[in-house]
Design an enzyme around this catalytic site. Sequence first.
Site, PDB file in Angstrom:
ATOM      1  N   ASP A  89       0.799  -1.237   0.000  1.00  0.00           N
ATOM      2  CA  ASP A  89       0.000   0.000   0.000  1.00  0.00           C
ATOM      3  C   ASP A  89       0.831   1.288   0.000  1.00  0.00           C
ATOM      4  OD1 ASP A  89      -2.427  -1.157  -0.250  1.00  0.00           O
ATOM      5  OD2 ASP A  89      -2.929  -1.108   1.894  1.00  0.00           O
ATOM      6  N   LYS A  92       3.425   1.058  -4.924  1.00  0.00           N
ATOM      7  CA  LYS A  92       4.263   0.453  -5.970  1.00  0.00           C
ATOM      8  C   LYS A  92       3.506   0.379  -7.300  1.00  0.00           C
ATOM      9  CE  LYS A  92       4.813  -3.303  -3.469  1.00  0.00           C
ATOM     10  NZ  LYS A  92       4.209  -2.888  -2.192  1.00  0.00           N
ATOM     11  N   THR A  93       2.288  -0.177  -7.229  1.00  0.00           N
ATOM     12  CA  THR A  93       1.506  -0.355  -8.452  1.00  0.00           C
ATOM     13  C   THR A  93       1.158   0.997  -9.066  1.00  0.00           C
ATOM     14  OG1 THR A  93       0.579  -2.277  -7.351  1.00  0.00           O
ATOM     15  CG2 THR A  93      -0.488  -1.598  -9.393  1.00  0.00           C
ATOM     16  N   HIS A 136       9.784  -7.286  -3.435  1.00  0.00           N
ATOM     17  CA  HIS A 136      11.049  -8.013  -3.300  1.00  0.00           C
ATOM     18  C   HIS A 136      10.859  -9.518  -3.394  1.00  0.00           C
ATOM     19  CE1 HIS A 136       9.426  -7.265   0.738  1.00  0.00           C
ATOM     20  NE2 HIS A 136       9.878  -8.463   1.030  1.00  0.00           N
TER      21      HIS A 136
HETATM   22  P1  GDP Z   1       1.072  -1.133  -3.527  1.00  0.00           P
HETATM   23  O1  GDP Z   1       0.414  -2.113  -2.610  1.00  0.00           O
HETATM   24  O2  GDP Z   1       2.411  -0.713  -2.999  1.00  0.00           O
HETATM   25  O3  GDP Z   1       1.139  -1.574  -4.959  1.00  0.00           O
HETATM   26  O4  GDP Z   1       0.188   0.213  -3.454  1.00  0.00           O
HETATM   27  P2  GDP Z   1      -0.913   0.776  -4.469  1.00  0.00           P
HETATM   28  O5  GDP Z   1      -0.271   1.354  -5.672  1.00  0.00           O
HETATM   29  O6  GDP Z   1      -1.965  -0.240  -4.659  1.00  0.00           O
HETATM   30  O7  GDP Z   1      -1.482   2.011  -3.616  1.00  0.00           O
HETATM   31  C1  GDP Z   1      -2.104   1.830  -2.368  1.00  0.00           C
HETATM   32  C2  GDP Z   1      -3.046   2.979  -2.119  1.00  0.00           C
HETATM   33  O8  GDP Z   1      -2.339   4.197  -2.003  1.00  0.00           O
HETATM   34  C3  GDP Z   1      -4.069   3.151  -3.251  1.00  0.00           C
HETATM   35  O9  GDP Z   1      -5.307   3.473  -2.671  1.00  0.00           O
HETATM   36  C4  GDP Z   1      -3.518   4.328  -4.027  1.00  0.00           C
HETATM   37  O10 GDP Z   1      -4.519   5.064  -4.648  1.00  0.00           O
HETATM   38  C5  GDP Z   1      -2.853   5.145  -2.934  1.00  0.00           C
HETATM   39  N1  GDP Z   1      -1.736   5.938  -3.452  1.00  0.00           N
HETATM   40  C6  GDP Z   1      -0.696   5.495  -4.175  1.00  0.00           C
HETATM   41  N2  GDP Z   1       0.140   6.523  -4.469  1.00  0.00           N
HETATM   42  C7  GDP Z   1      -0.397   7.631  -3.931  1.00  0.00           C
HETATM   43  C8  GDP Z   1      -0.018   9.019  -3.921  1.00  0.00           C
HETATM   44  O11 GDP Z   1       1.002   9.427  -4.468  1.00  0.00           O
HETATM   45  N3  GDP Z   1      -0.836   9.865  -3.244  1.00  0.00           N
HETATM   46  C9  GDP Z   1      -1.978   9.462  -2.628  1.00  0.00           C
HETATM   47  N4  GDP Z   1      -2.686  10.371  -1.986  1.00  0.00           N
HETATM   48  N5  GDP Z   1      -2.362   8.175  -2.636  1.00  0.00           N
HETATM   49  C10 GDP Z   1      -1.605   7.267  -3.281  1.00  0.00           C
END
Ligand code: GDP
Length: 478
Positions: A89, A92-93, A136
């Site tokens: 969260d 990354k995606t 990772h």
């Molecule tokens: P992952 O689990 O690392 O792949 O994370 P995700 O890309 O799925 O993002 C997790 C949550 O954080 C989602 O609800 C995204 O919309 C939110 N999110 C990701 N990047 C940002 C950002 O730069 N700003 C804000 N406010 N939310 C973000």
Amino acid sequence: ETISIGELAKELKKQPKDIIMKLMNLGVMATLNQDIDFETAEMIAIEYGISVSKKLTEEEIEEKRYNFEDRPEDLTKRAPVVTVMGHVDHGKTSLLDAIRNTSVTTGEAGGITQHIGASEVSLKGEKIVFLDTPGHEAFTTLRARGAKVTDIAILVVAADDGVMPQTIEAIDHAKAAGVPIIVAVNKIDKANANPDRVKQELADRGLLIEEWGGDVISVEVSAIKNIGIDTLLEMVLLVAEMLELKANPKRPALGTILEAKVEKGRGPVATVLIENGTLRVGDPVAAGATHGRVRAMFNSHGKTIKQAGPASAVEITGLNDVPTAGDKFYATEEERHARAMAEKRQAELRVSTLRKTPHISLEDLFNQISQGQIKDLNIIVKADAHGSVEALKTSLNKITNEEVRVNVIHANVGTITESDILLASASNAIIIGFNVRPSAVVASLAENEGVELKTYRIIYEAISDVEAAMKGMLAPIY
Ligand code: GDP
């Protein structure tokens, strides 16, 4: 065609000095690194009662040809291959999506990026390859299978959350692989974002960014608001420049399978990361235990292409079966060579399901040290409390003798996880658990990977076991 004494010794599972002795008896004076011709090699093999014949070597010759050293004058600059890592969260995606969207070049505008396991993006005419599966675990799974495809890791840390357990894992996994890290401090658009805290916490974890006097680059970004993405990509190119990544486009292609599946009407479809050389439609290829000819080739934008050079991610059809992610990929000159390599791999797989190749173990440590096979004893420490983690890490890191040095490559609070096993497998490490036990699933993965996992309830015992093992004085287990 020739073979070195060392290789022949390995092939026959004999000591090189024995081979040299046998050669002397045949009236041939040779040293370890010297090449001898196959006729002579065959005579030696026959002496040992092993029939090698030319068959022993056809696929080996082929493999050797593809592992040859490139001539410096054939090398040209190649694009970096990047993996995105970080805590769940932290974005990354979203970051990968933002990167793909900002760098769609005019020719491909509007084109939908296909999911093939990797994407190519370009910035100011310079290409960067991103592996599409972030994290990772994916990175270390490939590494545990012997594939080292990533040049640079982007570590995503959410500015509103800071350094979390998987952030630490990601750092240690990248470090164990010797892959440089660029930090992306994400979500800086959020009201409660605190990038300074993130940098402080990274420093506490030994990852010193530039502002803290270290050499790790960090960039503040927002994947959602599209802030800082270009700067991040520029930094990737900067680090790539320092790494002086090079490849030889003139040789036959050599790479790694990233993903593979069967598709209706297309048969086996595989994504290959071409690490070196040029792949062309029509080339005979081997991928793990599969082989074939490249029937069609597509880039990450779904466009048909005829050829692809080093550091390209392409989807190919034409293999006779579905290879496994992490399999080595080779283009060969002749189809029979590709088939021979695939068959050899099949045979190896049959053997290895019967006889696993174990990694390092405490019982065998002294043996391996004596044979000069290991110089570092890599250890992963997992414990139930922060104090125990630190105590074990400090004491273990102090253990050293003339031959071998203990290296704690990852230490953290918590139970032993699958990701720990993969890291141990990829880095030839043993795992020491203190007051923590693996689940049945994790224990069986450890067994499959041949990873030694030891659990203790007394810190002193863990340390004295390691010390004793290094001296070859570990009490045998009955
Ligand atoms: P992952 O689990 O690392 O792949 O994370 P995700 O890309 O799925 O993002 C997790 C949550 O954080 C989602 O609800 C995204 O919309 C939110 N999110 C990701 N990047 C940002 C950002 O730069 N700003 C804000 N406010 N939310 C973000």
